[in-house]
Scaffold this motif. Structure first.
Motif, mmCIF file in Angstrom:
data_model
loop_
_atom_site.group_PDB
_atom_site.id
_atom_site.type_symbol
_atom_site.label_atom_id
_atom_site.label_comp_id
_atom_site.label_asym_id
_atom_site.label_seq_id
_atom_site.Cartn_x
_atom_site.Cartn_y
_atom_site.Cartn_z
ATOM 1 N N GLY A 494 -1.243 -11.935 -4.493
ATOM 2 C CA GLY A 494 -0.046 -12.367 -5.222
ATOM 3 C C GLY A 494 1.257 -11.722 -4.790
ATOM 4 N N PRO A 495 1.365 -10.368 -4.947
ATOM 5 C CA PRO A 495 2.669 -9.723 -4.741
ATOM 6 C C PRO A 495 3.290 -9.920 -3.364
ATOM 7 N N LEU A 496 2.476 -10.243 -2.358
ATOM 8 C CA LEU A 496 3.015 -10.425 -1.011
ATOM 9 C C LEU A 496 4.123 -11.480 -0.995
ATOM 10 N N ALA A 497 4.058 -12.409 -1.945
ATOM 11 C CA ALA A 497 5.075 -13.467 -2.032
ATOM 12 C C ALA A 497 6.459 -12.886 -2.344
ATOM 13 N N LEU A 498 6.503 -11.663 -2.812
ATOM 14 C CA LEU A 498 7.797 -11.053 -3.173
ATOM 15 C C LEU A 498 8.514 -10.464 -1.964
ATOM 16 N N ILE A 499 7.790 -10.333 -0.859
ATOM 17 C CA ILE A 499 8.369 -9.644 0.305
ATOM 18 C C ILE A 499 9.189 -10.620 1.145
ATOM 19 N N SER A 500 10.428 -10.244 1.426
ATOM 20 C CA SER A 500 11.236 -11.012 2.374
ATOM 21 C C SER A 500 11.940 -10.017 3.293
ATOM 22 N N LYS A 501 12.861 -10.487 4.087
ATOM 23 C CA LYS A 501 13.474 -9.608 5.098
ATOM 24 C C LYS A 501 14.133 -8.380 4.436
ATOM 25 N N ASP A 502 13.757 -7.234 4.922
ATOM 26 C CA ASP A 502 14.321 -5.935 4.498
ATOM 27 C C ASP A 502 13.986 -5.506 3.072
ATOM 28 N N ALA A 527 4.846 -7.579 8.527
ATOM 29 C CA ALA A 527 4.821 -8.912 9.155
ATOM 30 C C ALA A 527 5.647 -9.913 8.352
ATOM 31 N N ARG A 528 5.856 -9.636 7.054
ATOM 32 C CA ARG A 528 6.670 -10.549 6.208
ATOM 33 C C ARG A 528 8.113 -10.068 6.115
ATOM 34 N N GLY A 529 8.475 -9.102 6.930
ATOM 35 C CA GLY A 529 9.872 -8.664 6.999
ATOM 36 C C GLY A 529 10.173 -7.400 6.229
#
Ligand code: M6R
Length: 592
Positions: A494-502, A527-529
């Motif tokens: 789930g939480p991986l969806a919260l990761i974006s650049k920086d 890998a997800r930024g």
């Protein structure tokens, strides 16, 4: 949470003294304050919204009086208004009082009093107590009236009451701390919710116990137990706290002072009476079920304890936050052992859990920083944390010491207390080397880089998973940045969806069996930024920024939280937040 300070004696500047005492309690958190004192045969009241500020600007300081009560309010019932601030008058202004805690049945009592013609000026539960006491004084003595009101009052509270036509103060408690300071001059007394408020005047204290009333009159004290319905003889205890440790000294804030003190506090925590540790370990071993109970940060220390007992002593131990403990009461009996962990020893939710457990016949151990606190006094065994006074709302030094004690217990259960001690002695000496100005400077640079972010995350595995949760609490409460901790393995659920650049992600990478897995989780984030801040004994390719921590084996949760405490502090300062008194929070949470 709310603070009480009262003075009874020969000093004529009691309004000034009480305001100064309230200022000493500021660290508990408050949004309004007020005092009441005897003036020309009447009662004068002064209340204000906001902080006390510069005491010299307060007119009432100059008024002369030998009896005064004061209160700093953290709003529960009714908004932050001058009317809702304490002290509160009764119907005919014969009675005035200050109150900490919650009167649970106030609506019912208020309705009855309204039927009798009482009108209320505030929205508080507190005002109801003043009216109730006054109602009884029509037919009973002051003391009996307080006693009879208490018999009707439900909930946890501490009160100090003054009556217009009596040179007396009455203090009473049920579940909320209230301590009497015995002044140096004969017949002089202080009443406060915490000792630092009167430490300047005396180190001789009397702890009021639950359901006890204390009357201060004619220069002497009278204690009464409302349950046993008998007078009680109380012991004067001399405490060895010094005023200096209650002050900031050369540090700009208590939080950084307390983080730095971890150079010594761990050593003090480890230095326990081995017999107590062994005795408690025996109890853990023989109990049919063991429950760790705590709230907030103390709860996270308990969660680390769960992992340690499982790993080190092969012992299954359960955990519940104080507020959730009631849900497990069916499993608690005479063969259960409850280990309560707390800095203050006064947290209402944890106290209530202990009461439930005690009611079911369980034995209670408490690991508390404030000796003689309510929790300590209701426990069968007490292990003192010995971290010294912790004043910043954010718990730091007490946490690492609590974890150290739980580790010592886990080793003691395995019959290897000396191995545990050795491990912790090494960790303490490494912390001493780690906490230096260069280290702080390094962390300041990261704080500068991330000071404007909206959200950040912390990941850990094993005993460093609760440290990820604790890191989030530290960052939330003092930097106001949205922070969440996750178990590394949970990211992909789930939480991986919260990761974006920086997006900043702190990875707690200990040199243990989880190392490979947590590095893999960190790579997934990168890998997800994600912008990776690694807290680890070794640098890893995946880290964008590395915060070195010493390799201390199983004591890694202790050293891993320290740089995050520092980061939270630095972020608070950069974002112009007072790290010692975060908004909406209080040091000692004495209401449910
Ligand atoms: O005094 P206690 O340790 O029982 O307090 C429990 C929590 O209220 C406390 O740890 C709180 O979470 C702290 N503000 C965290 O820094």
């Amino acid at each position: 949470m709310c603070g009480i300070f009262a003075y009874f004696g020969e000093k004529t500047h009691s309004p000034k003294l009480v305001i100064e005492g309230l200022k000493k309690l500021e660290y508990r958190g408050y949004d309004s304050w007020g005092i009441a004192y005897k003036k020309d045969g009447d009662i004068a009241i002064h209340k204000e919204i906001g902080k006390i500020g510069d005491v010299h600007n307060i007119e009432e300081l100059k008024d002369e009086s030998k009896i005064a009560i004061g209160h700093s309010r953290w709003a529960t019932h009714g908004g932050v208004t001058q009317k809702n601030a304490h002290p509160h008058f009764s119907e005919n202004k014969e009675i005035v009082l200050v109150h900490n805690g919650i009167l649970e049945n106030y609506l019912e009592l208020k309705k009855n009093l309204e039927k009798k013609g009482h009108t209320f000026r505030s929205q508080t539960d507190t005002e109801v107590i003043a009216h109730l006491i006054e109602d009884y004084t029509r037919t009973h003595s002051f003391f009996d009236s307080v006693k009879m009101a208490m018999a009707e009052m439900e909930g946890r509270y501490a009160i100090v009451v003054m009556k217009k036509d009596e040179d007396a103060l009455i203090a009473a408690r049920r579940g909320s701390p209230l301590i009497l300071g015995v002044g140096k001059k004969h017949g002089e007394y202080f009443v406060a919710s915490d000792i630092p408020a009167f430490l300047k005047y005396t180190n001789k204290v009397i702890y009021l116990d639950d359901n006890q009333i204390c009357t201060l009159k004619n220069g002497s004290t009278h204690f009464f137990d409302t349950i046993k319905k008998t007078d009680v003889q109380k012991r004067i205890i001399e405490i060895d706290w010094d005023i200096e440790s209650a002050e900031k000294g050369e540090f700009p804030h208590f939080m950084i002072k307390e983080i730095t003190e971890q150079k010594d506090t761990l050593t003090r925590a480890i230095n326990q009476d081995p017999e107590t540790i062994k005795q408690v370990a025996k109890k853990i071993e023989s109990a049919e079920s063991v429950f760790l109970v705590g709230c907030g940060t103390a709860g996270k220390a308990c969660m680390v304890g769960q992992y340690l007992f499982s790993k080190i002593s092969n012992k299954q131990v359960s955990f519940a936050f104080g507020s959730e403990f009631e849900n497990y009461k069916n499993f608690i009996n005479k063969k259960s052992l409850i280990i309560a962990v707390s800095q203050s020893g006064e947290t209402a939710d944890t106290l209530e859990a202990m009461e439930i457990a005690k009611g079911n016949g369980a034995k209670i151990v408490s690991i508390v920083n404030v000796e003689n606190s309510s929790m300590a006094r209701m426990s069968d065994f007490v292990i003192p944390v010995k971290a010294g006074q912790e004043k910043a709302v954010a718990s730091t030094k007490a946490t690492t010491s609590q974890i150290a004690i739980l580790m010592l217990l886990a080793y003691a259960c395995d019959g290897e207390i000396n191995i545990g001690k050795q491990l912790l002695v090494n960790a303490a000496s490494q912390i001493n080397d780690m906490l230096n100005p260069r280290y702080e400077e390094h962390i300041s640079k990261i704080a500068e880089k991330i000071k404007h972010v909206e959200s950040m995350y912390i990941i850990g595995r094993g005993e460093n998973y609760p440290i990820a949760l604790e890191s989030a609490i530290k960052l939330q409460e003092v930097s106001y940045i949205h922070a969440e901790g996750f178990a590394g393995g949970e990211l992909k659920h789930g939480p991986l969806a919260l990761i974006s650049k920086d997006t900043p992600v702190i990875a707690l990478v200990a040199n243990d069996e989880q190392k490979k897995n947590i590095i893999s989780n960190t790579i997934e984030v990168k890998a997800r930024g994600g912008f990776i801040i690694g807290v680890s004994p070794e640098n890893q390719e995946v880290f964008d920024y590395w915060i070195r921590v010493p390799d201390v084996g199983e004591a890694s949760p202790i050293v891993n939280i320290i740089p995050v405490q520092l980061l939270a502090y630095k972020l608070a300062v950069l974002r112009h937040v007072d790290p010692d008194k975060p908004r909406n929070l209080a040091k000692s949470v004495t209401v449910k």
